[in-house]
Design an enzyme around this catalytic site. Sequence first.
Site, PDB file in Angstrom:
ATOM      1  N   GLY A   1       0.818  -1.203   0.000  1.00 21.89           N
ATOM      2  CA  GLY A   1       0.000   0.000   0.000  1.00 21.89           C
ATOM      3  C   GLY A   1       0.854   1.257   0.000  1.00 21.89           C
TER       4      GLY A   1
ATOM      5  N   GLY B   1      -7.957  -0.840  -8.831  1.00 22.95           N
ATOM      6  CA  GLY B   1      -7.074  -0.775  -9.988  1.00 22.95           C
ATOM      7  C   GLY B   1      -5.639  -0.416  -9.650  1.00 22.95           C
TER       8      GLY B   1
ATOM      9  CG  ASP C   1      -5.450  -4.853 -11.389  1.00 21.42           C
ATOM     10  OD1 ASP C   1      -5.062  -5.945 -10.921  1.00 21.42           O
ATOM     11  OD2 ASP C   1      -6.634  -4.481 -11.329  1.00 21.42           O
TER      12      ASP C   1
END
Length: 313
Positions: free
Chosen positions: A226, A254, A257
């Site tokens: 994160g 997203g 990804d």
Amino acid sequence: MDVVTFGETMVLFTPESTGPLRYAGTFEKKIGGAESNLVIALARLGHQVGWISRLGDDEFGHYVRNFIRGEGVDTSQVVLDGQYPTAVFFKERIIGQDPKIYYYRRGSAASCMVPGDVDENYIAQAKYLHITGITPALSATCKDAVFHAMELARRNKLTVVFDPNIRFKLWSREEAGPALMEIASRCDMVLPGLDEGEIMTGKTTPEEIAADFLQRGVQVVVIKLGERGAFYATASQSEYVKGFPVNHIVDTVGAGDGFAAGFLSGLLRGWSYRKAVELGNRIGAYALTVAGDVEGYPFWHQVAPDQRKEILR
């Protein structure tokens, strides 16, 4: 072809208002799917990519295929299925929180994918095969297709990259952990989030999680942390790579990804693992700043000025 992936992409409806969906009256239509997110991000970064899937031969299916194709992704292996529909999902926007997701994907065209949908000649063109833990959770035939694709990749000397992308709305924690570890142990690179690594290995720290994967034959492990960035490890090196600060997070969907796309883009450019992880962190950060799955991914000309020193080395 640089990267090939396969999996389900759905039509995404996002309400224009915040709060419970029951009170939403108008929606914006977009697309969403982890695998198509990845290849769209890679295409914007200048790479040749392909996406394999099944879509309903319906208006939504044509919309999804045309959108992804319009982003520069090869969709020649996408089957339009006249028997089953294209899946849809909804985001519920709550201020200050991650959006809640509601899926309507059971019995979709993509859930009916079979090993025969993955063509060896097509796979053999690529350098990397990317797979996620979403596809094997869709159905037994999708799981068979994942293992078939990995076997084709291994036969043709592709590097296999696995992003667990655990979705507990598709299967339980008890089902997901062992199934995903079976897949991971057959891959060259694994890119879990910290919580996913804990579920799959039973370990709690990035170092312990990475060591567990490496002991199972994985060559490179990158654990997404994160805002803290990421931790990568191989048999001979490991390092924490700090993240990029984002002042105002709009949508977290997203970002993982985008990280994977940036990481693979760096490797395709011949960069070191550290530099590739830095690029992954940067692309993931871009994704956080815009609502939607793919709308925040940058083009290479937007990223290149930040990488000029590396390019000139």
